[in-house]
Design a protein around this motif. Structure first.
Motif, PDB file in Angstrom:
ATOM      1  N   PHE A   1      -6.759 -24.737 -23.470  1.00  0.00           N
ATOM      2  CA  PHE A   1      -6.096 -25.958 -22.997  1.00  0.00           C
ATOM      3  C   PHE A   1      -5.287 -26.553 -24.144  1.00  0.00           C
ATOM      4  O   PHE A   1      -5.825 -26.913 -25.182  1.00  0.00           O
ATOM      5  N   LEU A   2      -3.967 -26.634 -23.951  1.00  0.00           N
ATOM      6  CA  LEU A   2      -3.064 -27.214 -24.935  1.00  0.00           C
ATOM      7  C   LEU A   2      -2.701 -28.617 -24.472  1.00  0.00           C
ATOM      8  O   LEU A   2      -1.926 -28.794 -23.538  1.00  0.00           O
ATOM      9  N   TYR A   3      -3.275 -29.606 -25.125  1.00  0.00           N
ATOM     10  CA  TYR A   3      -3.076 -30.969 -24.635  1.00  0.00           C
ATOM     11  C   TYR A   3      -1.819 -31.612 -25.220  1.00  0.00           C
ATOM     12  O   TYR A   3      -1.323 -31.214 -26.272  1.00  0.00           O
ATOM     13  N   CYS A   4      -1.333 -32.613 -24.495  1.00  0.00           N
ATOM     14  CA  CYS A   4      -0.204 -33.430 -24.936  1.00  0.00           C
ATOM     15  C   CYS A   4      -0.746 -34.827 -25.208  1.00  0.00           C
ATOM     16  O   CYS A   4      -1.072 -35.572 -24.284  1.00  0.00           O
ATOM     17  N   GLU A   5      -0.867 -35.204 -26.470  1.00  0.00           N
ATOM     18  CA  GLU A   5      -1.593 -36.414 -26.848  1.00  0.00           C
ATOM     19  C   GLU A   5      -0.936 -37.681 -26.324  1.00  0.00           C
ATOM     20  O   GLU A   5      -1.558 -38.465 -25.625  1.00  0.00           O
ATOM     21  N   PHE A   6       0.289 -37.924 -26.708  1.00  0.00           N
ATOM     22  CA  PHE A   6       1.036 -39.085 -26.222  1.00  0.00           C
ATOM     23  C   PHE A   6       0.241 -40.376 -26.358  1.00  0.00           C
ATOM     24  O   PHE A   6       0.226 -41.226 -25.456  1.00  0.00           O
ATOM     25  N   GLY A   7      -0.455 -40.550 -27.488  1.00  0.00           N
ATOM     26  CA  GLY A   7      -1.160 -41.799 -27.755  1.00  0.00           C
ATOM     27  C   GLY A   7      -2.561 -41.886 -27.209  1.00  0.00           C
ATOM     28  O   GLY A   7      -3.214 -42.922 -27.375  1.00  0.00           O
ATOM     29  N   ARG A   8      -3.056 -40.833 -26.556  1.00  0.00           N
ATOM     30  CA  ARG A   8      -4.414 -40.845 -26.013  1.00  0.00           C
ATOM     31  C   ARG A   8      -5.249 -39.748 -26.679  1.00  0.00           C
ATOM     32  O   ARG A   8      -4.755 -38.661 -26.926  1.00  0.00           O
ATOM     33  N   PRO A   9      -6.539 -40.020 -26.930  1.00  0.00           N
ATOM     34  CA  PRO A   9      -7.385 -38.983 -27.528  1.00  0.00           C
ATOM     35  C   PRO A   9      -7.801 -37.927 -26.510  1.00  0.00           C
ATOM     36  O   PRO A   9      -7.920 -38.211 -25.317  1.00  0.00           O
ATOM     37  N   TYR A  10      -7.991 -36.717 -27.009  1.00  0.00           N
ATOM     38  CA  TYR A  10      -8.506 -35.602 -26.208  1.00  0.00           C
ATOM     39  C   TYR A  10      -9.606 -34.922 -27.012  1.00  0.00           C
ATOM     40  O   TYR A  10      -9.654 -35.038 -28.239  1.00  0.00           O
ATOM     41  N   GLY A  11     -10.464 -34.199 -26.315  1.00  0.00           N
ATOM     42  CA  GLY A  11     -11.540 -33.540 -27.030  1.00  0.00           C
ATOM     43  C   GLY A  11     -12.075 -32.324 -26.305  1.00  0.00           C
ATOM     44  O   GLY A  11     -11.799 -32.105 -25.118  1.00  0.00           O
TER      45      GLY A  11
ATOM     46  N   PRO B   1       9.579 -19.223 -30.952  1.00  0.00           N
ATOM     47  CA  PRO B   1       8.993 -19.181 -29.613  1.00  0.00           C
ATOM     48  C   PRO B   1       7.532 -19.613 -29.655  1.00  0.00           C
ATOM     49  O   PRO B   1       6.777 -19.179 -30.517  1.00  0.00           O
ATOM     50  N   MET B   2       7.156 -20.501 -28.765  1.00  0.00           N
ATOM     51  CA  MET B   2       5.776 -20.983 -28.671  1.00  0.00           C
ATOM     52  C   MET B   2       5.152 -20.434 -27.392  1.00  0.00           C
ATOM     53  O   MET B   2       5.652 -20.681 -26.305  1.00  0.00           O
ATOM     54  N   MET B   3       4.065 -19.700 -27.545  1.00  0.00           N
ATOM     55  CA  MET B   3       3.397 -19.082 -26.405  1.00  0.00           C
ATOM     56  C   MET B   3       1.941 -19.527 -26.387  1.00  0.00           C
ATOM     57  O   MET B   3       1.129 -19.097 -27.198  1.00  0.00           O
ATOM     58  N   ALA B   4       1.628 -20.454 -25.448  1.00  0.00           N
ATOM     59  CA  ALA B   4       0.262 -20.951 -25.276  1.00  0.00           C
ATOM     60  C   ALA B   4      -0.310 -21.509 -26.576  1.00  0.00           C
ATOM     61  O   ALA B   4      -1.464 -21.263 -26.915  1.00  0.00           O
ATOM     62  N   GLY B   5       0.507 -22.250 -27.306  1.00  0.00           N
ATOM     63  CA  GLY B   5       0.053 -22.877 -28.540  1.00  0.00           C
ATOM     64  C   GLY B   5       0.229 -22.036 -29.780  1.00  0.00           C
ATOM     65  O   GLY B   5      -0.004 -22.520 -30.894  1.00  0.00           O
ATOM     66  N   TYR B   6       0.637 -20.786 -29.629  1.00  0.00           N
ATOM     67  CA  TYR B   6       0.788 -19.865 -30.758  1.00  0.00           C
ATOM     68  C   TYR B   6       2.234 -19.845 -31.237  1.00  0.00           C
ATOM     69  O   TYR B   6       3.164 -19.627 -30.462  1.00  0.00           O
ATOM     70  N   TYR B   7       2.370 -20.023 -32.533  1.00  0.00           N
ATOM     71  CA  TYR B   7       3.677 -20.100 -33.183  1.00  0.00           C
ATOM     72  C   TYR B   7       4.057 -18.738 -33.765  1.00  0.00           C
ATOM     73  O   TYR B   7       3.229 -18.067 -34.394  1.00  0.00           O
ATOM     74  N   THR B   8       5.280 -18.324 -33.536  1.00  0.00           N
ATOM     75  CA  THR B   8       5.867 -17.221 -34.298  1.00  0.00           C
ATOM     76  C   THR B   8       7.246 -17.666 -34.760  1.00  0.00           C
ATOM     77  O   THR B   8       7.788 -18.663 -34.261  1.00  0.00           O
ATOM     78  N   ALA B   9       7.798 -16.952 -35.720  1.00  0.00           N
ATOM     79  CA  ALA B   9       9.036 -17.434 -36.329  1.00  0.00           C
ATOM     80  C   ALA B   9       9.905 -16.282 -36.811  1.00  0.00           C
ATOM     81  O   ALA B   9       9.413 -15.243 -37.243  1.00  0.00           O
ATOM     82  N   LEU B  10      11.196 -16.508 -36.709  1.00  0.00           N
ATOM     83  CA  LEU B  10      12.197 -15.664 -37.359  1.00  0.00           C
ATOM     84  C   LEU B  10      13.100 -16.596 -38.151  1.00  0.00           C
ATOM     85  O   LEU B  10      13.656 -17.552 -37.599  1.00  0.00           O
ATOM     86  N   GLU B  11      13.242 -16.337 -39.446  1.00  0.00           N
ATOM     87  CA  GLU B  11      14.114 -17.169 -40.288  1.00  0.00           C
ATOM     88  C   GLU B  11      14.990 -16.245 -41.139  1.00  0.00           C
ATOM     89  O   GLU B  11      14.496 -15.310 -41.764  1.00  0.00           O
ATOM     90  N   ARG B  12      16.274 -16.539 -41.149  1.00  0.00           N
ATOM     91  CA  ARG B  12      17.239 -15.695 -41.850  1.00  0.00           C
ATOM     92  C   ARG B  12      18.375 -16.541 -42.439  1.00  0.00           C
ATOM     93  O   ARG B  12      18.800 -17.535 -41.836  1.00  0.00           O
TER      94      ARG B  12
END
Length: 449
Positions: free
Chosen positions: A102-112, A298-309
């Motif tokens: 579960f990838l939550y969106c906080e927006f000022g509210r706590p999650y746990g 690209p963000m896939m289900a909370g997972y970050y990958t990167a290409l930088e050049r």
């Protein structure tokens, strides 16, 4: 809702939203507080519930297999048993996501996320309704409402208040105010830190995670292709970034149709904007001869990958070419150093010697790389797996790290601008596997149009 829409979905032409919500709430919710609704109760602020259950729809397919998610919880429970921790409350985006999907969106509210030896349960705000339950892959969900203050902590008390020993939480995530509220919610317990120990658990990736990250790296390369396609004189950074982000989102939707599409982004930093690695996109128009840094995430289900050049449009000056080639040399050396048994600081020291040879070490702006996994620009840094001089961590198989050397020469100096190359590598038993395949360097990325 328009009449056409109502007819399309078989709804009556006139319906009370209030009655719809009330009926759905009573039918699908078990009130988990002292306030319990009945069919005969009137709507009134004094009897609105603090905590409710919302199991709306069916569980989502999920990002990973049941065995993968169960394995993560099992390893955590082993740590809990060894440390005599009776329950854990995760509050960070990365740990909630890692242990529940579960990838939550906080927006000022706590999650746990509550984990005990026999329970996994997310605690979420009513604003998200049934979505957190659907995406808590391996457990239940408790919803708190906005009708009273600090209902989140009432939920924490309900789920963990019976324990009188150690309760784990993330000291690196909760501030002093939240810490005091947790103490008040769990008066018979002792709060202990699990932020660091869980970071070490996340640093070793499973085969499923590595496959997931590898797919993200492939999609990042597609973003790079889109950047080159859109890069032209007079085009704004924002237009190039939009084009690349759209290409990546569409590819994620195509290759992973059941996955949430959230947070994918692109940075294009041209001219003076290239001086910082995390400088935001602007409307600056790219000019011929500019150094440009492409950053595709690209963000896939909370997972970050990167290409930088580093990329130059049309041509590159002799001074810029010298700096660029030196940075590529450092980049290549760093990738060759990634292997099991080497310390992060040893890699950094070796790479430093090449910068010293070119007399540009003092232009280096940050560490040489970092861990990958549940990560974004606002959550999830695994600080113990940074390629820096002060990190003693020894690389092990199934760690995933970047090599991303960068130097910045200030405005007014020959070759001014930022230069950065970035590849992702999976540590194997014998060495490392490079999962970034986009070309780099002057032979490939002087773009002429």
């Amino acid at each position: 809702m328009s009449l056409v829409t109502r007819l399309r979905y078989g709804l009556p032409s006139c319906i009370s939203l209030r009655n719809l919500l009330r009926t759905d709430m009573i039918a699908k919710s078990n009130v988990s507080s002292n306030r319990r609704w009945t069919h005969s109760e009137p709507w009134h602020i004094d009897n609105m519930p603090e905590l409710i259950r919302l199991r709306n729809g069916e569980k989502a397919k999920g990002t990973f297999s049941k065995a993968e998610m169960d394995g993560r919880i099992s390893k955590l429970r082993n740590v809990m048993a060894n440390e005599s921790i009776e329950g854990v409350l995760f509050t960070s985006i990365h740990n909630v996501n890692y242990y529940s999907d579960f990838l939550y969106c906080e927006f000022g509210r706590p999650y746990g996320l509550v984990v005990t030896q026999d329970k996994v349960l997310s605690i979420s705000a009513n604003i998200d309704y049934g979505y957190p339950w659907r995406w808590t892959a391996n457990g239940d969900n408790l919803v708190y409402t906005d009708w009273q203050r600090d209902n989140f902590y009432k939920g924490v008390n309900q789920e963990l208040g019976q324990f009188k020993g150690k309760i784990g939480c993330e000291f690196d995530h909760i501030n002093l105010d939240k810490y005091k509220k947790l103490q008040n919610a769990l008066p018979g317990s002792t709060l202990v830190d699990v932020g660091e120990s869980t970071m070490y658990l996340r640093m070793i990736k499973s085969d499923e995670e590595i496959a997931h990250i590898t797919e993200g790296a492939r999609i990042a390369d597609i973003g790079g292709e889109a950047v080159i396609e859109a890069l032209e004189e007079g085009v704004g950074e924002h237009e190039i970034a939009l084009h690349a982000t759209q290409a990546m989102v569409r590819e994620i939707a195509k290759s992973r149709p059941n996955m949430t599409l959230q947070d994918t982004w692109t940075w294009i930093q041209s001219g003076i904007n290239s001086d910082g690695a995390h400088n935001p996109v602007t409307s600056r128009k790219v000019q011929k001869g500019d150094v440009c840094t492409m950053n595709c995430f690209p963000m896939m289900a909370g997972y970050y990958t990167a290409l930088e050049r580093s990329v130059f449009l049309d041509h590159v000056s002799d001074d810029s070419l010298r700096i660029w080639k030196a940075n590529c040399e450092v980049h290549e050396a760093g990738m060759k150093l990634i292997k099991p048994g080497i310390k992060c600081k040893e890699i950094a020291h070796e790479m430093n010697t090449i910068y010293e040879k070119h007399n540009i070490l003092h232009y280096r702006t940050f560490g040489y790389g970092h861990s990958f996994g549940v990560l974004s620009h606002y959550y999830g840094r695994e600080a113990a797996l940074e390629i820096r001089e002060d990190i003693e961590t020894v690389l092990k198989p199934n760690m995933v790290v970047s090599i991303e050397p960068m130097v910045t020469l200030p405005q007014g100096q020959p070759g001014a601008g930022g230069y950065r190359e970035h590849n992702i590598l999976v540590v194997t038993e014998e060495g490392a596997r490079n999962i970034t395949h986009f070309p780099y360097g002057p032979e490939h990325l002087i773009v002429k149009k």
